[in-house]
Design a protein around this motif. Structure first.
Motif, PDB file in Angstrom:
ATOM      1  N   GLY A 199     -10.927   5.331  -0.042  1.00  0.00           N
ATOM      2  CA  GLY A 199      -9.543   5.227   0.440  1.00  0.00           C
ATOM      3  C   GLY A 199      -8.869   3.937  -0.009  1.00  0.00           C
ATOM      4  N   GLY A 200      -7.574   4.030  -0.279  1.00  0.00           N
ATOM      5  CA  GLY A 200      -6.810   2.841  -0.655  1.00  0.00           C
ATOM      6  C   GLY A 200      -5.533   2.745   0.151  1.00  0.00           C
ATOM      7  N   ILE A 201      -4.705   1.761  -0.184  1.00  0.00           N
ATOM      8  CA  ILE A 201      -3.347   1.746   0.357  1.00  0.00           C
ATOM      9  C   ILE A 201      -2.392   1.806  -0.827  1.00  0.00           C
ATOM     10  CG2 ILE A 201      -3.965   0.546   2.493  1.00  0.00           C
ATOM     11  CD1 ILE A 201      -2.850  -2.016   1.377  1.00  0.00           C
ATOM     12  N   THR A 202      -1.138   2.089  -0.531  1.00  0.00           N
ATOM     13  CA  THR A 202      -0.152   2.298  -1.591  1.00  0.00           C
ATOM     14  C   THR A 202       0.203   0.951  -2.194  1.00  0.00           C
ATOM     15  OG1 THR A 202       1.261   2.468   0.345  1.00  0.00           O
ATOM     16  CG2 THR A 202       0.878   4.448  -0.883  1.00  0.00           C
ATOM     17  N   SER A 252     -12.473   3.201   3.767  1.00  0.00           N
ATOM     18  CA  SER A 252     -11.553   2.792   2.713  1.00  0.00           C
ATOM     19  C   SER A 252     -11.914   1.379   2.254  1.00  0.00           C
ATOM     20  CB  SER A 252     -10.109   2.822   3.245  1.00  0.00           C
ATOM     21  OG  SER A 252      -9.722   4.148   3.563  1.00  0.00           O
ATOM     22  N   MET A 281      -6.714  -5.172  -0.668  1.00  0.00           N
ATOM     23  CA  MET A 281      -7.269  -5.953   0.444  1.00  0.00           C
ATOM     24  C   MET A 281      -8.617  -6.582   0.089  1.00  0.00           C
ATOM     25  SD  MET A 281      -6.223  -3.419   3.609  1.00  0.00           S
ATOM     26  CE  MET A 281      -6.751  -4.554   4.906  1.00  0.00           C
ATOM     27  N   HIS A 317      -8.325   2.174   7.359  1.00  0.00           N
ATOM     28  CA  HIS A 317      -7.491   3.339   7.045  1.00  0.00           C
ATOM     29  C   HIS A 317      -8.355   4.604   6.941  1.00  0.00           C
ATOM     30  CE1 HIS A 317      -5.303  -0.228   5.561  1.00  0.00           C
ATOM     31  NE2 HIS A 317      -4.232   0.404   6.012  1.00  0.00           N
ATOM     32  N   PRO A 318      -7.830   5.722   7.410  1.00  0.00           N
ATOM     33  CA  PRO A 318      -8.591   6.978   7.345  1.00  0.00           C
ATOM     34  C   PRO A 318      -8.971   7.299   5.894  1.00  0.00           C
ATOM     35  CG  PRO A 318      -6.581   7.284   8.641  1.00  0.00           C
ATOM     36  CD  PRO A 318      -6.497   5.917   8.031  1.00  0.00           C
ATOM     37  N   VAL A 319     -10.038   8.052   5.711  1.00  0.00           N
ATOM     38  CA  VAL A 319     -10.449   8.420   4.347  1.00  0.00           C
ATOM     39  C   VAL A 319     -10.116   9.881   4.080  1.00  0.00           C
ATOM     40  CG1 VAL A 319     -12.290   6.701   4.268  1.00  0.00           C
ATOM     41  CG2 VAL A 319     -12.823   9.009   5.036  1.00  0.00           C
ATOM     42  N   GLU A 366      -4.982  10.505  -0.555  1.00  0.00           N
ATOM     43  CA  GLU A 366      -4.788  10.132   0.848  1.00  0.00           C
ATOM     44  C   GLU A 366      -3.526  10.740   1.438  1.00  0.00           C
ATOM     45  OE1 GLU A 366      -5.149   8.109  -1.679  1.00  0.00           O
ATOM     46  OE2 GLU A 366      -6.616   6.520  -1.294  1.00  0.00           O
ATOM     47  N   ILE A 367      -2.475  10.881   0.614  1.00  0.00           N
ATOM     48  CA  ILE A 367      -1.181  11.317   1.141  1.00  0.00           C
ATOM     49  C   ILE A 367      -1.147  12.853   1.228  1.00  0.00           C
ATOM     50  CG2 ILE A 367       1.312  10.982   0.973  1.00  0.00           C
ATOM     51  CD1 ILE A 367      -0.392   8.329   1.041  1.00  0.00           C
ATOM     52  N   THR A 410       0.063  -4.186   5.445  1.00  0.00           N
ATOM     53  CA  THR A 410      -1.225  -3.543   5.170  1.00  0.00           C
ATOM     54  C   THR A 410      -1.226  -2.036   5.436  1.00  0.00           C
ATOM     55  OG1 THR A 410      -1.828  -4.276   7.384  1.00  0.00           O
ATOM     56  CG2 THR A 410      -2.670  -5.568   5.541  1.00  0.00           C
ATOM     57  N   VAL A 411      -0.037  -1.426   5.610  1.00  0.00           N
ATOM     58  CA  VAL A 411      -0.050   0.014   5.886  1.00  0.00           C
ATOM     59  C   VAL A 411      -0.334   0.806   4.614  1.00  0.00           C
ATOM     60  CG1 VAL A 411       1.604  -0.073   7.792  1.00  0.00           C
ATOM     61  CG2 VAL A 411       2.419   0.390   5.461  1.00  0.00           C
ATOM     62  N   ARG A 412      -0.832   2.013   4.825  1.00  0.00           N
ATOM     63  CA  ARG A 412      -0.835   3.033   3.781  1.00  0.00           C
ATOM     64  C   ARG A 412       0.393   3.901   4.049  1.00  0.00           C
ATOM     65  NH1 ARG A 412      -5.679   6.940   4.218  1.00  0.00           N
ATOM     66  NH2 ARG A 412      -6.824   5.351   3.054  1.00  0.00           N
ATOM     67  N   HIS A 413       1.274   4.028   3.047  1.00  0.00           N
ATOM     68  CA  HIS A 413       2.506   4.795   3.256  1.00  0.00           C
ATOM     69  C   HIS A 413       2.219   6.278   3.465  1.00  0.00           C
ATOM     70  CE1 HIS A 413       4.896   1.337   2.417  1.00  0.00           C
ATOM     71  NE2 HIS A 413       4.277   1.147   1.274  1.00  0.00           N
ATOM     72  N   ASP A 414       3.290   6.977   3.842  1.00  0.00           N
ATOM     73  CA  ASP A 414       3.194   8.430   3.994  1.00  0.00           C
ATOM     74  C   ASP A 414       4.505   9.030   3.502  1.00  0.00           C
ATOM     75  OD1 ASP A 414       5.091   7.968   6.041  1.00  0.00           O
ATOM     76  OD2 ASP A 414       3.503   7.797   7.535  1.00  0.00           O
ATOM     77  N   ARG A 415       4.742  10.273   3.800  1.00  0.00           N
ATOM     78  CA  ARG A 415       5.974  10.905   3.316  1.00  0.00           C
ATOM     79  C   ARG A 415       7.088  10.946   4.367  1.00  0.00           C
ATOM     80  NH1 ARG A 415       2.615  15.591   0.257  1.00  0.00           N
ATOM     81  NH2 ARG A 415       2.021  14.333  -1.553  1.00  0.00           N
ATOM     82  N   LEU A 471      -4.710  -0.079  16.425  1.00  0.00           N
ATOM     83  CA  LEU A 471      -4.081  -0.015  15.105  1.00  0.00           C
ATOM     84  C   LEU A 471      -3.169  -1.217  14.875  1.00  0.00           C
ATOM     85  CD1 LEU A 471      -3.478   3.797  14.926  1.00  0.00           C
ATOM     86  CD2 LEU A 471      -4.736   2.454  13.245  1.00  0.00           C
ATOM     87  N   HIS A 487      -3.766  -3.889  11.798  1.00  0.00           N
ATOM     88  CA  HIS A 487      -2.743  -4.210  10.800  1.00  0.00           C
ATOM     89  C   HIS A 487      -2.329  -5.676  10.862  1.00  0.00           C
ATOM     90  CE1 HIS A 487      -2.346   0.217  10.454  1.00  0.00           C
ATOM     91  NE2 HIS A 487      -1.922  -0.045   9.245  1.00  0.00           N
TER      92      HIS A 487
END
Lengths: 403, 403
Positions: free
Chosen positions: A25-28, A339, A344, A350-352, A371-372, B360-365, B390, B394
């Motif tokens: 898992g990563g982050i954007t 992740s 980082m 973060h969830p995988v 991930e998305i 440090t967030v992972r984005h979403d839609r 959470l 973060h």
């Protein structure tokens, strides 16, 4: 949703492969606002995602960053909060030491002691492995037994090593000898519970450490040791007992093999070259129901903060998928223990992403493995611990509950 | 997923702001089939949603409509089913009475007694606050101590008031004196458990109520009182103990301050004018790790059934966001304690939207902050209780679990 005892439901069924891309898992964070997995070309995993069902796993608890032990235990169906491994036992797993029931393991730091026996450096100048390894070998030659208890020493990395005591009637209720500061002598090992076993172990550990200090007296930096995290191998039910599968591990890194063996998996040859590791699965295909195949490089690249390298290794892992498919697994899972976003340079909470391929899946709208996309997956967002029952179900290994 | 003890993982980290838009969630009831939040122009929250991660919170349990106490406790990381506040203690929080450990609080109804001492109206003709307040003040002047126990009286609203007993050896196992019907006398306070403390408290409460009835004898309507929900301040671990944050509350309404103080938050000036309340956060910025900023008007408009007013107040809250961002929080959360759809004129069980902004967030839609967009958010649908871990993660405040 609390845990469920699945044993009454166990029945024979198909074969399962759990392919773990460590730290996936990563982050954007990529050049176009994407994760490493989004940036990577993964035609095989994408196809499996389309043909299978996707989702996301929470390894331990929301917001909690897992170490490698808890991250994998979750994937194997063990609640990592309930199944905690003592530090010493995990260190033993990490270096591939075959800890037996009844052994007591502890993590060691080499330290520097001054002329009065007081700690002047808790990490012995952070000596490199090349320097510490001969010192560990000297200990292993010279301190081998105390009061009928066998003593084992193993190098770990840099200033760290492993101590294992093996004999009758040992216990692991023993306090750390590291005072966590300099200018004072190491603490004596003291029993932390009332058992005779722990008292005996504390006495033996004291003698062992005394002998060790005598043996190290001439060393320039590493002339002392500090022991922490005394622990025994946990008595856990195996995956065979809990889930009815005969299971094997193919993992080139000792830590992952060690954790898998704690839950009863058998060790197959592995070398961290994915094509060879898949061949190792193939060679034992008929002998097991469940294969845990570990791929390490993705995590390493994440820890190094190297986005591009992580993308590269994801693509390398993806390319290994067809050879696994060729074996004809009934259930093929691709996921991660946690992740490790390269942005980082560390594990994260973060969830995988997870994909589960089987002929019995209900499809979803996740068209790509990332991930998305996996947010829209049919498995939803669930604890890693729920993956094992789903794998068993899709392999036809769980009978109906109730009439 | 049961709760997890996070204390071993606590480490120093960044600053967190929890901005609660009370009763924010709505149902699709607007002129164009939208919720209040969808109808509102919220450019700031929408931007935070794009830059952050979104999701939805279940405050207590699916289908359960929370009161203000449970709704907020969930946001603070306390399972509202496990952490229940007795009615009297909640009423004390609601009027800003500083309940001490050892005090016993009870909710009072003024009632009307006939010439034979029987209840003819359980709510004393629902007298307005202007009428009840002087009566409470009379009680506060004339009934101040019984058997060495101090007695406090505080007005609440209309026919309701608060009674607090303060002294040594009190207990809260005391039954209600409200018989829940007319034509009979109020019940005598009776101990509901075997403790000496509850027995003593029942005896003292009986004397207090007797004196109160004597004091109120000449009143036209409010010539009696009925006591319910005897309760003490709960002994709960604070947010500092459980999560390692020094926390402050900025809430213009006593109830929310009261609940926050029960979990160890310190009170800062507040007046329910959002610009001033943000300034209050700013003035104390260096002194705390965690700020709970409460915005009341959205809930009030929902309770009034006023869709347009709720839209207006949502826009007012949104406009306050840039001033918070200027302070440089590491984590900024916008969410609610519960839904209050204006179409229902009441709290409801519907999940509440949440956005969490951090580097440090992972984005979403989720491209907008509203109930429907948040369904596609990366946080998924989770218990409110998971928000605190959470937020800590973060902000870099949780160390790795296991090796």
């Amino acid at each position: 949703m609390a845990g469920m005892d699945l044993r009454p439901l166990i029945q024979p069924g198909g074969k399962i492969v759990l392919f773990v891309w460590d730290g996936l898992g990563g982050i954007t964070s990529g050049p176009n606002g994407e994760t490493e997995l989004q940036a990577a070309r993964t035609p095989n995993a994408d196809r499996l995602a389309r043909e299978g069902v996707c989702g996301r796993l929470v390894p331990v608890y929301p917001g909690v960053t897992p170490g490698s032990g808890p991250g994998h235990l979750g994937l194997f169906g063990y609640d990592p909060i309930e199944y905690q491994i003592g530090r010493g036992a995990l260190e033993a797993a990490g270096v591939g030491f075959d800890l037996q029931h009844g052994d007591v393991a502890a993590r060691l730091n080499f330290c520097t002691l001054d002329a009065h026996g007081r700690i002047s450096d808790r990490r012995a100048g952070r000596i490199p492995t090349e320097e510490s390894k001969p010192v560990v070998e000297k200990l292993a030659r010279e301190v081998r037994e105390v009061d009928g208890v066998k003593v084992f020493w193993a190098p770990v990395k840099e200033y760290r090593a492993l101590l294992v005591l093996r004999g009758e009637g040992l216990g692991d209720g023993v306090e750390d000898t590291d005072p966590q500061k300099t200018g004072v002598a190491p603490l004596a090992p003291k029993a932390s519970d009332d058992s005779a076993a722990s008292a005996r172990t504390a006495r033996i550990a004291a003698k062992v450490l005394q002998k060790a200090h005598a043996c190290l007296a001439g060393q320039p930096k590493a002339n002392g040791v500090l022991a922490r995290g005394f622990a025994m191998r946990p008595h856990w039910p195996t995956v065979t007992e809990r889930f009815g599968v005969k299971a094997a591990v193919v993992a080139g890194t000792p830590m992952y093999r060690g954790v898998a063996k704690l839950v009863g998996m058998e060790e197959l040859p592995a070398c961290n070259e994915v094509a060879k590791d898949v061949a190792s699965v193939a060679a034992a295909w008929d002998k097991y129901d469940y294969f845990f195949l570990h791929y390490k490089h993705t995590d390493k690249a994440g820890e190094d903060g190297d986005f591009k390298a992580k993308v590269h290794y994801i693509e390398e892992a993806d390319a290994a998928i067809p050879a696994i498919e060729k074996l004809g697994p009934d259930v093929l899972i691709v996921t991660a223990d946690h992740s490790t976003p390269s942005a980082m340079k560390a594990h994260s909470w973060h969830p995988v992403p997870v994909l589960l391929w089987a002929k019995t899946v209900r499809h979803d709208r996740a068209e790509r493995f990332d991930e998305i996309s996996c947010i829209t997956g049919g498995l939803g967002l669930m604890p890693s611990e729920h993956l094992m029952p789903l794998a068993l179900a899709h392999a036809g290994r769980l009978a109906k509950f109730g009439a």
